[in-house]
Design a protein around this motif. Structure first.
Motif, PDB file in Angstrom:
ATOM      1  N   LYS A 299       0.217 -36.136 -30.264  1.00  0.00           N
ATOM      2  CA  LYS A 299       0.822 -36.326 -31.588  1.00  0.00           C
ATOM      3  C   LYS A 299       0.055 -37.423 -32.312  1.00  0.00           C
ATOM      4  O   LYS A 299      -0.203 -38.497 -31.757  1.00  0.00           O
ATOM      5  CB  LYS A 299       2.296 -36.701 -31.447  1.00  0.00           C
ATOM      6  CG  LYS A 299       2.993 -36.902 -32.791  1.00  0.00           C
ATOM      7  CD  LYS A 299       4.493 -36.897 -32.668  1.00  0.00           C
ATOM      8  CE  LYS A 299       5.134 -37.327 -33.985  1.00  0.00           C
ATOM      9  NZ  LYS A 299       6.570 -37.073 -34.016  1.00  0.00           N
TER      10      LYS A 299
ATOM     11  N   CYS B   8      18.823 -35.848 -28.620  1.00  0.00           N
ATOM     12  CA  CYS B   8      17.796 -35.759 -29.658  1.00  0.00           C
ATOM     13  C   CYS B   8      18.427 -35.782 -31.051  1.00  0.00           C
ATOM     14  O   CYS B   8      19.644 -35.714 -31.194  1.00  0.00           O
ATOM     15  CB  CYS B   8      16.961 -34.500 -29.487  1.00  0.00           C
ATOM     16  SG  CYS B   8      17.913 -32.996 -29.494  1.00  0.00           S
ATOM     17  N   GLY B   9      17.571 -35.869 -32.041  1.00  0.00           N
ATOM     18  CA  GLY B   9      18.029 -35.832 -33.424  1.00  0.00           C
ATOM     19  C   GLY B   9      18.130 -34.392 -33.911  1.00  0.00           C
ATOM     20  O   GLY B   9      17.561 -33.473 -33.309  1.00  0.00           O
TER      21      GLY B   9
ATOM     22  N   ASP C  54      16.774 -32.872 -36.300  1.00  0.00           N
ATOM     23  CA  ASP C  54      15.510 -32.203 -36.642  1.00  0.00           C
ATOM     24  C   ASP C  54      14.921 -31.524 -35.411  1.00  0.00           C
ATOM     25  O   ASP C  54      14.365 -30.425 -35.497  1.00  0.00           O
ATOM     26  CB  ASP C  54      14.502 -33.208 -37.231  1.00  0.00           C
ATOM     27  CG  ASP C  54      14.236 -34.383 -36.297  1.00  0.00           C
ATOM     28  OD1 ASP C  54      15.207 -34.959 -35.772  1.00  0.00           O
ATOM     29  OD2 ASP C  54      13.055 -34.709 -36.087  1.00  0.00           O
ATOM     30  N   MET C  55      15.094 -32.161 -34.266  1.00  0.00           N
ATOM     31  CA  MET C  55      14.550 -31.559 -33.049  1.00  0.00           C
ATOM     32  C   MET C  55      15.372 -30.336 -32.633  1.00  0.00           C
ATOM     33  O   MET C  55      14.802 -29.344 -32.158  1.00  0.00           O
ATOM     34  CB  MET C  55      14.529 -32.592 -31.926  1.00  0.00           C
ATOM     35  CG  MET C  55      13.775 -32.134 -30.727  1.00  0.00           C
ATOM     36  SD  MET C  55      13.210 -33.558 -29.807  1.00  0.00           S
ATOM     37  CE  MET C  55      13.404 -32.965 -28.173  1.00  0.00           C
TER      38      MET C  55
ATOM     39  N   ARG D 299      20.924 -35.998 -38.620  1.00  0.00           N
ATOM     40  CA  ARG D 299      19.881 -36.607 -39.465  1.00  0.00           C
ATOM     41  C   ARG D 299      19.969 -35.944 -40.814  1.00  0.00           C
ATOM     42  O   ARG D 299      20.171 -34.723 -40.887  1.00  0.00           O
ATOM     43  CB  ARG D 299      18.481 -36.346 -38.880  1.00  0.00           C
ATOM     44  CG  ARG D 299      18.057 -37.372 -37.884  1.00  0.00           C
ATOM     45  CD  ARG D 299      16.626 -37.190 -37.470  1.00  0.00           C
ATOM     46  NE  ARG D 299      15.764 -38.242 -38.008  1.00  0.00           N
ATOM     47  CZ  ARG D 299      14.569 -38.528 -37.539  1.00  0.00           C
ATOM     48  NH1 ARG D 299      14.049 -37.832 -36.560  1.00  0.00           N
ATOM     49  NH2 ARG D 299      13.855 -39.493 -38.063  1.00  0.00           N
TER      50      ARG D 299
ATOM     51  N   ASN E 101      21.053 -43.408 -41.201  1.00  0.00           N
ATOM     52  CA  ASN E 101      19.784 -44.136 -41.255  1.00  0.00           C
ATOM     53  C   ASN E 101      18.635 -43.152 -41.329  1.00  0.00           C
ATOM     54  O   ASN E 101      18.674 -42.076 -40.735  1.00  0.00           O
ATOM     55  CB  ASN E 101      19.661 -45.114 -40.082  1.00  0.00           C
ATOM     56  CG  ASN E 101      19.205 -44.452 -38.799  1.00  0.00           C
ATOM     57  OD1 ASN E 101      18.083 -43.942 -38.722  1.00  0.00           O
ATOM     58  ND2 ASN E 101      20.054 -44.458 -37.791  1.00  0.00           N
TER      59      ASN E 101
ATOM     60  N   ILE F 176      15.593 -44.009 -40.470  1.00  0.00           N
ATOM     61  CA  ILE F 176      14.497 -44.573 -39.684  1.00  0.00           C
ATOM     62  C   ILE F 176      13.710 -43.443 -39.040  1.00  0.00           C
ATOM     63  O   ILE F 176      14.279 -42.505 -38.504  1.00  0.00           O
ATOM     64  CB  ILE F 176      15.041 -45.530 -38.594  1.00  0.00           C
ATOM     65  CG1 ILE F 176      15.639 -46.770 -39.245  1.00  0.00           C
ATOM     66  CG2 ILE F 176      13.933 -45.928 -37.620  1.00  0.00           C
ATOM     67  CD1 ILE F 176      16.205 -47.772 -38.263  1.00  0.00           C
ATOM     68  N   SER F 177      12.402 -43.519 -39.175  1.00  0.00           N
ATOM     69  CA  SER F 177      11.557 -42.539 -38.501  1.00  0.00           C
ATOM     70  C   SER F 177      10.396 -43.305 -37.885  1.00  0.00           C
ATOM     71  O   SER F 177       9.900 -44.283 -38.466  1.00  0.00           O
ATOM     72  CB  SER F 177      11.069 -41.489 -39.506  1.00  0.00           C
ATOM     73  OG  SER F 177       9.696 -41.635 -39.755  1.00  0.00           O
ATOM     74  N   SER F 178       9.967 -42.874 -36.712  1.00  0.00           N
ATOM     75  CA  SER F 178       8.909 -43.622 -36.035  1.00  0.00           C
ATOM     76  C   SER F 178       7.599 -43.521 -36.813  1.00  0.00           C
ATOM     77  O   SER F 178       6.807 -44.460 -36.818  1.00  0.00           O
ATOM     78  CB  SER F 178       8.756 -43.141 -34.592  1.00  0.00           C
ATOM     79  OG  SER F 178       8.488 -41.765 -34.554  1.00  0.00           O
ATOM     80  N   THR F 179       7.389 -42.393 -37.504  1.00  0.00           N
ATOM     81  CA  THR F 179       6.170 -42.268 -38.313  1.00  0.00           C
ATOM     82  C   THR F 179       6.162 -43.317 -39.431  1.00  0.00           C
ATOM     83  O   THR F 179       5.142 -43.966 -39.691  1.00  0.00           O
ATOM     84  CB  THR F 179       6.062 -40.857 -38.918  1.00  0.00           C
ATOM     85  OG1 THR F 179       6.074 -39.917 -37.859  1.00  0.00           O
ATOM     86  CG2 THR F 179       4.797 -40.678 -39.730  1.00  0.00           C
TER      87      THR F 179
HETATM   88  N1  LIG Z   1      16.967 -41.910 -37.568  1.00  0.00           N
HETATM   89  C1  LIG Z   1      17.207 -41.033 -36.608  1.00  0.00           C
HETATM   90  N2  LIG Z   1      18.417 -40.410 -36.509  1.00  0.00           N
HETATM   91  C2  LIG Z   1      18.663 -39.499 -35.534  1.00  0.00           C
HETATM   92  N3  LIG Z   1      17.733 -39.124 -34.595  1.00  0.00           N
HETATM   93  C3  LIG Z   1      16.515 -39.706 -34.644  1.00  0.00           C
HETATM   94  C4  LIG Z   1      16.201 -40.689 -35.639  1.00  0.00           C
HETATM   95  N4  LIG Z   1      14.910 -41.083 -35.425  1.00  0.00           N
HETATM   96  C5  LIG Z   1      14.449 -40.393 -34.363  1.00  0.00           C
HETATM   97  N5  LIG Z   1      15.396 -39.552 -33.909  1.00  0.00           N
HETATM   98  C6  LIG Z   1      15.253 -38.615 -32.772  1.00  0.00           C
HETATM   99  O1  LIG Z   1      14.608 -39.288 -31.707  1.00  0.00           O
HETATM  100  C7  LIG Z   1      13.772 -38.387 -30.984  1.00  0.00           C
HETATM  101  C8  LIG Z   1      12.374 -38.921 -30.900  1.00  0.00           C
HETATM  102  O2  LIG Z   1      11.894 -39.021 -32.201  1.00  0.00           O
HETATM  103  P1  LIG Z   1      10.387 -39.361 -32.530  1.00  0.00           P
HETATM  104  O3  LIG Z   1       9.905 -40.440 -31.641  1.00  0.00           O
HETATM  105  O4  LIG Z   1       9.587 -38.111 -32.602  1.00  0.00           O
HETATM  106  O5  LIG Z   1      10.605 -40.025 -33.930  1.00  0.00           O
HETATM  107  P2  LIG Z   1      10.826 -39.361 -35.343  1.00  0.00           P
HETATM  108  O6  LIG Z   1      11.299 -40.450 -36.207  1.00  0.00           O
HETATM  109  O7  LIG Z   1      11.636 -38.097 -35.250  1.00  0.00           O
HETATM  110  O8  LIG Z   1       9.347 -38.993 -35.671  1.00  0.00           O
HETATM  111  P3  LIG Z   1       8.831 -38.579 -37.086  1.00  0.00           P
HETATM  112  O9  LIG Z   1       8.697 -39.842 -37.832  1.00  0.00           O
HETATM  113  O10 LIG Z   1       7.543 -37.934 -36.738  1.00  0.00           O
HETATM  114  O11 LIG Z   1       9.863 -37.644 -37.709  1.00  0.00           O
HETATM  115  C9  LIG Z   1      13.855 -37.044 -31.722  1.00  0.00           C
HETATM  116  O12 LIG Z   1      14.818 -36.228 -31.064  1.00  0.00           O
HETATM  117  C10 LIG Z   1      14.337 -37.446 -33.105  1.00  0.00           C
HETATM  118  O13 LIG Z   1      15.068 -36.393 -33.723  1.00  0.00           O
END
Ligand SMILES: Nc1ncnc2c1ncn2[C@@H]1O[C@H](COP(=O)(O)OP(=O)(O)OP(=O)(O)O)[C@@H](O)[C@H]1O
Ligand SMILES: NC(=O)c1ccc[n+]([C@@H]2O[C@H](COP(=O)(O)O)[C@@H](O)[C@H]2O)c1
Length: 235
Positions: free
Chosen positions: A30, A134-135, A137-138, A167, A199, A201-204
C-alpha cells in the motif's frame, strides 16, 4: 475502535478477552506505508498503555502477504493454544440472544482480537473465537468484486464474525438490507457500532500531514509521534 467494539460486545453479553492489531505485510504494497518493523513498533507503543489492545506481529513477519482470513485463523489458534490446551476446550454454540458463555478475541487488520483468560486444567474452557474489527469502508469493500475472495468473505462472516465501526460516506446498513448480498445472509454475525463522536481520522490524512511537516499532536499517542520523528518516517 477497540474500546467502542469491546463496549458493544460486552453490552451484548460477550466475554471479550482483548484486541489485537496486526500490521499488514510489506508485500501488501500500500502506497505510503512505512516498513512493517516500524509499524509493528508504533502499534506496540500505541498499545503500551491499553489494558485491552495488543499487537500481533505474526502477519508482518511471514514470508509473503497473508489474507485477513488466515490472520484471523492464526490468531484464533494462538489464543486458544495459549488459553487452554486442547483437552480442556469445548466449542460453544452462540444462541440468538445469549453469548455469555462465549469468549471472544477481536482482531483488526489495521494495520486486530484478544486474550487474557484463566487457565484451569480441571474446567472445560469455551473455545475463543476471533472476530474481524474494521471500519465501514472495509465492510463495503467485502462486496466489491476482485478485492476479496468470495470463499474468504463467507468464512470470515460465518466462522468469525465482524465488528464494524461506522464511518461517514459508508452505508453498511443499506448493503446489509440487500437480500442478494452476502452481508445480508450473515447479518446475524455483523455487529454494527456507531461512533457517538463522528471522526474522520484517516491514516492517509495523518501521513500526509506528517509529510508536510504539520502537527498531528492529539491524533496519535505522543510516544508514536516521537518514534516517527526519531526514525524520520513519512517525509
Ligand atoms: N476514523 C475511522 N473510523 C472508523 N474506522 C476506521 C477509521 N479509521 C480507520 N478505520 C478502520 O481501521 C482499519 C485500518 O484502516 P487503515 O489503516 O487502512 O486506515 P484508513 O484510515 O482506513 O486508511 P485510508 O486513509 O487509506 O482510508 C480499517 O478497517 C478502517 O476502516
Ligand atoms: N483478501 C483479503 O484478505 C484482503 C483484501 C483487501 C484488504 N485486506 C486487508 O485489509 C486491511 C486494510 O487494507 P486497506 O488499507 O487497503 O483498506 C489490510 O490488513 C489488508 O490485508 C484483506
Amino acid at each position: 475502535m477497540f474500546e467502542l467494539a469491546a463496549q458493544e460486545l460486552i453490552k451484548q453479553g460477550y466475554d471479550v478477552l482483548g484486541g489485537y492489531m496486526s500490521p499488514v505485510h510489506d508485500a501488501y504494497n500500500k502506497r505510503g506505508l512505512a516498513p512493517a518493523h516500524h509499524r509493528v513498533a508504533m502499534c506496540q507503543l500505541a498499545a503500551d498503555t491499553s489494558p485491552l489492545v495488543m499487537v500481533d506481529s505474526w502477519e508482518a513477519a511471514q514470508e509473503q502477504y497473508q489474507f485477513s482470513l488466515h490472520v484471523l485463523q492464526h490468531l484464533e489458534r494462538a489464543v486458544n493454544d495459549a488459553c487452554c490446551p486442547n483437552d480442556t476446550q469445548v466449542h460453544c454454540e452462540t444462541g440468538a440472544t445469549g453469548h455469555s458463555s462465549e469468549r471472544l478475541g477481536v482482531g483488526s487488520t489495521a494495520d486486530t482480537a484478544g486474550m487474557a483468560g484463566r487457565k484451569d486444567a480441571d474446567v472445560k474452557q469455551p473455545r475463543v473465537r476471533s472476530m474481524l474489527l474494521c471500519g465501514a469502508d472495509m465492510v463495503e469493500s467485502l462486496t466489491v468484486p476482485g478485492v476479496w475472495q468470495p470463499d474468504h468473505v463467507r468464512s470470515i462472516l460465518q466462522d468469525h464474525g465482524l465488528v464494524c465501526i461506522g464511518r461517514i460516506h459508508s452505508d453498511v446498513r443499506r448493503l446489509m438490507a440487500d437480500p442478494a448480498s452476502v452481508l445480508h445472509e450473515f447479518q446475524h454475525n455483523i455487529i454494527l457500532v456507531e461512533d457517538p463522536v463522528v471522526n474522520e481520522i484517516s491514516s492517509t490524512k495523518i501521513r500526509s500531514e506528517l509529510c508536510k511537516g504539520h502537527t498531528v499532536r492529539y491524533l496519535l499517542p505522543d510516544p508514536v509521534i516521537d518514534y516517527i520523528q526519531k526514525e524520520h518516517l513519512y517525509c
